[in-house]
Design a protein around this motif. Structure first.
Motif, short mmCIF file in Angstrom:
data_model
loop_
_atom_site.label_atom_id
_atom_site.label_comp_id
_atom_site.label_asym_id
_atom_site.label_seq_id
_atom_site.Cartn_x
_atom_site.Cartn_y
_atom_site.Cartn_z
N ALA A 1 10.67 -6.75 8.84
CA ALA A 1 9.34 -6.74 8.24
C ALA A 1 8.35 -7.44 9.15
CB ALA A 1 9.38 -7.43 6.88
N GLN A 2 8.77 -8.54 9.79
CA GLN A 2 7.84 -9.29 10.61
C GLN A 2 7.42 -8.49 11.83
OE1 GLN A 2 9.98 -12.90 11.26
NE2 GLN A 2 9.40 -13.78 9.29
N LYS A 3 8.25 -7.61 12.30
CA LYS A 3 7.89 -6.78 13.44
C LYS A 3 6.73 -5.86 13.09
CE LYS A 3 12.55 -6.66 15.43
NZ LYS A 3 13.70 -5.80 15.78
N LEU A 4 6.63 -5.52 11.80
CA LEU A 4 5.58 -4.61 11.36
C LEU A 4 4.33 -5.38 10.94
CD1 LEU A 4 7.78 -2.30 9.15
CD2 LEU A 4 7.03 -1.88 11.49
N SER A 5 4.38 -6.71 10.91
CA SER A 5 3.30 -7.50 10.37
C SER A 5 2.25 -7.82 11.42
CB SER A 5 3.83 -8.82 9.78
OG SER A 5 4.75 -8.57 8.75
N THR A 6 1.05 -8.12 10.94
CA THR A 6 -0.01 -8.57 11.83
C THR A 6 0.24 -10.01 12.21
OG1 THR A 6 -1.55 -7.12 10.68
CG2 THR A 6 -2.51 -8.88 12.01
N VAL B 1 8.75 6.27 -3.98
CA VAL B 1 9.90 7.00 -4.51
C VAL B 1 9.57 8.47 -4.79
CG1 VAL B 1 11.55 7.14 -6.41
CG2 VAL B 1 10.96 4.91 -5.44
N GLU B 2 8.37 8.71 -5.33
CA GLU B 2 7.99 10.06 -5.71
C GLU B 2 7.27 10.82 -4.59
OE1 GLU B 2 9.08 11.24 -8.46
OE2 GLU B 2 9.76 9.36 -9.37
N ASN B 3 7.20 10.21 -3.40
CA ASN B 3 6.55 10.85 -2.25
C ASN B 3 5.08 11.14 -2.47
OD1 ASN B 3 8.94 10.96 -0.60
ND2 ASN B 3 9.64 12.70 -1.82
N PHE B 4 4.42 10.31 -3.27
CA PHE B 4 2.97 10.42 -3.44
C PHE B 4 2.23 9.78 -2.26
CE2 PHE B 4 3.84 10.29 -8.26
CZ PHE B 4 4.08 11.66 -8.27
N ALA B 5 2.91 8.90 -1.54
CA ALA B 5 2.36 8.26 -0.34
C ALA B 5 3.25 8.62 0.84
CB ALA B 5 2.29 6.74 -0.52
N SER B 6 2.65 8.78 2.00
CA SER B 6 3.43 9.06 3.20
C SER B 6 4.22 7.82 3.61
CB SER B 6 2.51 9.48 4.35
OG SER B 6 1.70 8.39 4.76
N ASP B 7 5.20 8.00 4.48
CA ASP B 7 5.97 6.85 4.97
C ASP B 7 5.05 5.82 5.63
OD1 ASP B 7 8.24 8.04 4.06
OD2 ASP B 7 8.99 8.66 6.03
N ALA B 8 4.09 6.29 6.41
CA ALA B 8 3.17 5.36 7.08
C ALA B 8 2.35 4.57 6.06
CB ALA B 8 2.24 6.13 8.01
N GLU B 9 1.93 5.23 4.98
CA GLU B 9 1.09 4.57 3.99
C GLU B 9 1.86 3.47 3.26
OE1 GLU B 9 -2.16 7.95 2.65
OE2 GLU B 9 -0.12 8.08 1.86
N TRP B 10 3.06 3.77 2.76
CA TRP B 10 3.75 2.72 2.00
C TRP B 10 4.34 1.66 2.92
CZ3 TRP B 10 8.87 1.84 2.83
CH2 TRP B 10 9.71 2.90 3.18
N ALA C 1 18.10 -11.25 0.93
CA ALA C 1 16.75 -10.86 1.34
C ALA C 1 16.42 -11.31 2.74
CB ALA C 1 15.72 -11.46 0.37
N ALA C 2 17.21 -12.24 3.29
CA ALA C 2 16.87 -12.83 4.58
C ALA C 2 16.96 -11.83 5.72
CB ALA C 2 17.78 -14.02 4.86
N ALA C 3 17.98 -10.98 5.72
CA ALA C 3 18.21 -10.09 6.85
C ALA C 3 17.04 -9.16 7.14
CB ALA C 3 19.49 -9.29 6.62
N PRO C 4 16.50 -8.45 6.15
CA PRO C 4 15.42 -7.52 6.46
C PRO C 4 14.11 -8.17 6.81
CG PRO C 4 15.85 -7.53 4.11
CD PRO C 4 16.94 -8.35 4.76
N LYS C 5 13.99 -9.48 6.61
CA LYS C 5 12.74 -10.15 6.93
C LYS C 5 12.35 -9.95 8.39
CE LYS C 5 10.66 -12.34 3.60
NZ LYS C 5 9.24 -12.18 3.33
N GLN D 1 1.27 5.16 12.01
CA GLN D 1 2.53 4.78 12.65
C GLN D 1 3.58 4.46 11.60
OE1 GLN D 1 2.89 4.80 16.09
NE2 GLN D 1 0.83 5.69 16.03
N THR D 2 4.77 4.96 11.81
CA THR D 2 5.89 4.65 10.91
C THR D 2 6.97 3.92 11.69
OG1 THR D 2 6.91 6.79 11.36
CG2 THR D 2 5.46 6.66 9.46
N ALA D 3 7.80 3.20 10.97
CA ALA D 3 8.89 2.45 11.61
C ALA D 3 9.92 3.43 12.16
CB ALA D 3 9.53 1.51 10.60
N ASN D 4 10.41 3.16 13.38
CA ASN D 4 11.44 4.02 13.96
C ASN D 4 12.73 3.96 13.13
OD1 ASN D 4 9.80 4.81 16.11
ND2 ASN D 4 10.34 2.99 17.30
N HIS D 5 13.02 2.77 12.62
CA HIS D 5 14.21 2.60 11.80
C HIS D 5 13.89 1.62 10.69
CE1 HIS D 5 18.36 2.23 10.53
NE2 HIS D 5 18.28 0.91 10.69
N TRP D 6 13.92 2.11 9.46
CA TRP D 6 13.58 1.26 8.32
C TRP D 6 14.85 0.58 7.82
CZ3 TRP D 6 9.23 -0.61 6.51
CH2 TRP D 6 9.24 -1.25 5.27
#
Length: 553
Positions: free
Chosen positions: A30-35, A401-410, A23-27, A275-280
């Protein structure tokens, strides 16, 4: 970044150490997207230079903008959420706040202008600052004016509570701004207006007050004849009004025009582009979820442990609820045993001591509000307990998963959820989050058993079978969820076992351990001022552990 756990030879901790490393690597992503943690700096707003517009034209423009707002809210299949407007009003007494809102009501259709007013009071220590005002958050297409809002309570605490120090004041301002940013991201435009008058003007207006309205001199617990108190409230409010519109209330006509133009400008402002992440960067799936434990607990041992743990949990819950509230979240794959675990937790309790919310898809009314609104309205009362069978994590699980929310929303939901849970924790609410995991093969076995059991047939639907086809995607979504929402104030506790009895005992053990730890902390901090903390857990093993043999606490 959490520290590595201390190495031991136990299977539970070795498995958990692997989870921490995965779990450490993606942190970092995530922090880049955080307030950021520091106070949110904002450019000082200015009143629009449109106050030359005659009142009759402003009236027409406001009415048109109000009707367009309502009409747009009824349009379906919009690429972005609809918009609403929340107007926070504050200021010096007799500066004309009420008169300005009365004039706004004259210019607009009053049927669609909601106004809520409440007296300022100390910020509650047992609930989030916004909880009393949840009913005033406007739905899509609505406009609401909120007097005596959370900033009024903040001012009251700063003026009258000696234990409410500068650090706490600034942290609370930061949390309020985070909350407002999250509202804006969900379509609620927030404007904040401070109505100001000079000391001399205030005294002149007090001199002309009718004797029947003298109680206004004591609003906020202040004597408005006391110049020192006037100066104190001005010093305090300047610590948070750098992102407010300051309206001079000494000229009533100019004041009303400025306020009306601010509202018109907000109504004509487009929502920010999501805004969505350029690379998730996808987090690694915890090994325990890929291969849940198979060991079974003997029935006799299970019955003995169950009775003991239920009694212990009930006693500790009642003891903790003398101090604050408890909120328990159950997430996991379909048929993982969430309902059975909840049943064992509440079995020794009186139904009046708790509430259970089984969360499904939001209805049409709930969709008109910010995503978290339907959970804000279901929080435990002070001294109560609420259990969520599925929760706000649906946005980053099924809706993703079911695309009920946009990429920006989730993608932005992780930060919104962390802010929300931080506010719960800072209010003393104990947040306990469980993920129950089983193997894909075990799920199939349980689905088939439900289909032939008359008492459980209602639990199986065509949607459950359809979701099975996306098992890998749900595991990936869960991995991202653990990586980005495992925090010190609300850590995840993973229970991965194909045995129902083992899982139920593990849930109760962890519940007991969390209550015991929190009660010890309360005992140590008795009579100490409350300090709001914002920290990450020292180690993922503090809570995110395999519980085949029980949690380590």
């Amino acid at each position: 970044m959490p520290k590595k756990p201390v190495a031991t030879q136990s299977t539970s901790q070795v498995t958990q150490q692997a989870l921490t490393q995965e779990a450490a690597a993606p942190k970092a992503t995530a922090q880049k997207l955080s307030t950021p943690e520091q106070p949110l700096a904002k450019a000082k707003p200015t009143v629009p230079a449109l106050t030359h517009m005659q009142p009759e034209f402003l009236n027409l423009a406001l009415l048109k903008a109000q009707l367009e707002l309502r009409a747009n809210s009824q349009t379906t299949n919009q690429p972005q959420p609809g918009k609403s407007l929340l107007i926070l009003v504050g200021g010096i007494e007799l500066a004309g706040k009420g008169e300005a809102v009365m004039q706004l009501r004259e210019w607009m259709d009053p049927r669609y202008l909601k106004v809520k007013a409440s007296l300022s009071k100390p910020l509650a220590s047992n609930q989030p600052f916004w909880q009393n005002d949840v009913d005033a958050i406007p739905a899509c297409g609505q406009i609401a004016v909120l007097f005596g809002n959370w900033y009024g309570d903040l001012l009251y605490s700063g003026l009258h509570e000696s234990r409410f120090n500068t650090r706490q004041f600034q942290q609370t301002v930061r949390q309020m701004r985070e909350f407002e940013q999250d509202l804006a991201a969900n379509g609620v435009i927030v404007i904040k207006c401070w109505f100001d008058i000079s000391w001399n003007c205030l005294q002149q207006r007090l001199n002309t007050l009718d004797s029947s309205t003298q109680q206004w001199q004591q609003l906020h617990g202040l004597n408005w004849r006391d110049q020192q108190q006037y100066r104190k409230i001005q010093r305090l409010r300047k610590q948070f009004t750098d992102d407010w519109f300051i309206i001079n209330g000494e000229n009533s006509q100019q004041r009303d025009l400025e306020f009306g133009h601010l509202v018109l400008d907000a109504l004509n402002t487009a929502l920010p582009v999501p805004q969505t992440a350029n690379h998730w960067q996808q987090a690694s799936i915890p090994a325990m979820l890929l291969k849940p434990a198979q060991q079974k607990l003997e029935k006799q041992q299970y019955n003995v442990e169950l009775a003991q743990l239920q009694q212990q949990a009930a006693q500790l819950l009642r003891q903790y609820m003398l101090h604050s509230s408890v909120l328990i979240v159950f997430e996991g794959m379909d048929a993982a045993g969430k309902g059975g675990a909840i049943k064992r937790v509440v079995a020794p309790l009186d139904p009046r001591e708790y509430e259970i919310h089984s969360i499904a898809a939001p209805d049409s009314f709930e969709k008109r509000h910010p995503y978290l609104w339907r959970f804000w309205t279901r929080l435990p009362r002070p001294g109560g307990m609420t259990i969520f069978d599925r929760s706000w994590y649906g946005r980053v699980l099924v809706e993703r998963v079911e695309n009920f929310a946009s990429d920006a929303e989730w993608q932005r939901a992780y930060d919104e959820i962390n802010h929300f849970e931080q506010q719960l924790s800072d209010s003393g609410i104990l947040v306990i989050k469980f993920w129950l995991g089983i193997s894909e093969k075990e799920q199939l076995k349980r689905f088939q058993a439900r289909e032939v059991n008359p008492h459980k047939q209602y639990k199986i639907t065509a949607e459950d079978w359809r979701n099975r086809k996306k098992w890998p995607q749900y595991l990936e979504a869960a991995a991202d969820m653990f990586s980005r929402t495992h925090t010190g104030q609300a850590p995840w506790h993973i229970i991965a076992s194909n045995d129902k009895k083992t899982a139920r005992i593990a849930v109760l053990r962890h519940l007991v351990s969390q209550l015991e730890a929190r009660l010890k902390t309360i005992a140590k901090s008795t009579r100490r001022p409350k300090v709001i903390s914002h920290h990450q857990p020292d180690s993922m093993t503090q809570a995110k552990t395999t519980t085949v043999h029980g949690p380590e606490g």
